[in-house]
Scaffold this motif. Structure first.
Motif, PDB file in Angstrom:
ATOM      1  N   GLU A  19       0.860  -1.168   0.000  1.00 32.62           N
ATOM      2  CA  GLU A  19       0.000   0.000   0.000  1.00 32.62           C
ATOM      3  C   GLU A  19       0.906   1.229   0.000  1.00 32.62           C
ATOM      4  O   GLU A  19       1.815   1.338   0.824  1.00 32.62           O
ATOM      5  CB  GLU A  19      -0.894   0.004   1.234  1.00 32.62           C
ATOM      6  CG  GLU A  19      -1.927   1.077   1.242  1.00 32.62           C
ATOM      7  CD  GLU A  19      -2.973   0.861   2.328  1.00 32.62           C
ATOM      8  OE1 GLU A  19      -4.039   1.467   2.219  1.00 32.62           O
ATOM      9  OE2 GLU A  19      -2.723   0.093   3.275  1.00 32.62           O
ATOM     10  N   SER A  38      -2.049   0.701 -10.019  1.00 31.71           N
ATOM     11  CA  SER A  38      -3.096  -0.315 -10.128  1.00 31.71           C
ATOM     12  C   SER A  38      -2.618  -1.494 -10.978  1.00 31.71           C
ATOM     13  O   SER A  38      -2.801  -2.662 -10.602  1.00 31.71           O
ATOM     14  CB  SER A  38      -4.355   0.302 -10.730  1.00 31.71           C
ATOM     15  OG  SER A  38      -5.351  -0.676 -10.911  1.00 31.71           O
ATOM     16  N   ASN A  41      -0.385  -3.754  -9.065  1.00 27.11           N
ATOM     17  CA  ASN A  41      -0.966  -4.362  -7.854  1.00 27.11           C
ATOM     18  C   ASN A  41      -0.535  -3.675  -6.564  1.00 27.11           C
ATOM     19  O   ASN A  41      -0.334  -4.315  -5.544  1.00 27.11           O
ATOM     20  CB  ASN A  41      -0.671  -5.862  -7.797  1.00 27.11           C
ATOM     21  CG  ASN A  41      -1.314  -6.589  -8.941  1.00 27.11           C
ATOM     22  OD1 ASN A  41      -2.486  -6.370  -9.244  1.00 27.11           O
ATOM     23  ND2 ASN A  41      -0.535  -7.423  -9.621  1.00 27.11           N
ATOM     24  N   ARG A  43      -1.862  -0.947  -3.857  1.00 31.36           N
ATOM     25  CA  ARG A  43      -3.007  -0.155  -3.406  1.00 31.36           C
ATOM     26  C   ARG A  43      -2.520   1.256  -3.123  1.00 31.36           C
ATOM     27  O   ARG A  43      -1.474   1.448  -2.516  1.00 31.36           O
ATOM     28  CB  ARG A  43      -3.610  -0.750  -2.129  1.00 31.36           C
ATOM     29  CG  ARG A  43      -4.493  -1.941  -2.363  1.00 31.36           C
ATOM     30  CD  ARG A  43      -5.250  -2.362  -1.100  1.00 31.36           C
ATOM     31  NE  ARG A  43      -4.463  -2.348   0.126  1.00 31.36           N
ATOM     32  CZ  ARG A  43      -3.669  -3.342   0.528  1.00 31.36           C
ATOM     33  NH1 ARG A  43      -3.548  -4.433  -0.186  1.00 31.36           N
ATOM     34  NH2 ARG A  43      -3.006  -3.249   1.652  1.00 31.36           N
ATOM     35  N   THR A  81      -4.909   0.026   5.885  1.00 28.26           N
ATOM     36  CA  THR A  81      -5.946  -1.005   5.924  1.00 28.26           C
ATOM     37  C   THR A  81      -5.550  -2.134   6.871  1.00 28.26           C
ATOM     38  O   THR A  81      -6.400  -2.898   7.295  1.00 28.26           O
ATOM     39  CB  THR A  81      -6.210  -1.578   4.518  1.00 28.26           C
ATOM     40  OG1 THR A  81      -4.992  -2.090   3.982  1.00 28.26           O
ATOM     41  CG2 THR A  81      -6.772  -0.495   3.599  1.00 28.26           C
TER      42      THR A  81
END
Length: 168
Positions: A19, A38, A41, A43, A81
């Motif tokens: 991320e 994106s 891969n 985030r 997250t």
């Protein structure tokens, strides 16, 4: 983007879950960054601003890069997250106000199990002074487990020190 974006993409290509916390604008450059990460891969955790910061590199005949910057760095606090296993910080984000305080807090507040990596990647044209760079670097070094320090960074931060003494 810059160095931290390259680290994020490299880790994602190695199969890591990544991320990236970056300040990306609602513009064509921001769209390009969002599309790139994106596809890779990665985030993207990003506050949305109207303009994406830019750095244009010009390579000198001797191979050294010179940069032209149009930079804003006011990201607000990151919301992860999940708890990061590795936290990589550095480059302009570590030194430019007001976002530097966000980077400093992230390093200081990183959980003990999080490995912290720091790459100063100094750009003297944008840093208020070598003294402030030294203060920031030394503060972030105290909370870092892995440090990537170029000889150019060391010479700027500690100009009176020989490289071998800096490494000690």
């Amino acid at each position: 983007g810059g160095g931290p974006l390259n680290i994020a993409v490299g880790l994602a290509r190695l199969g890591c879950e990544v991320e990236l916390f970056a300040d990306v604008g609602e513009d064509e450059l921001g769209d390009s960054i969002r599309n790139h990460v994106s596809r890779e891969n990665v985030r993207l955790a990003s506050p949305r601003h109207s303009i994406t910061s830019t750095a244009h590199a010009k390579i000198h005949v001797h191979g050294a890069a010179r940069y032209e910057f149009d930079v804003r760095w006011d990201p607000g606090l990151p919301v992860f997250t999940q708890t990061p296993e590795i936290l990589h910080v550095g480059s302009l984000g570590a030194f430019l106000s007001p976002g530097d305080s966000v980077v400093s807090s992230a390093v200081r507040d990183a959980p003990a199990a999080t490995l912290v990596s720091f790459d100063p990647n100094i750009r003297p044209q944008l840093i208020p002074s070598a003294t402030s760079a030294r203060r920031t670097t030394e503060s972030l070094l105290a909370g870092s487990d892995v440090v990537k320090l170029s000889d150019e960074d060391a010479a700027y931060i500690w100009p009176a020190e020989h490289l071998t003494s800096v490494l000690d």
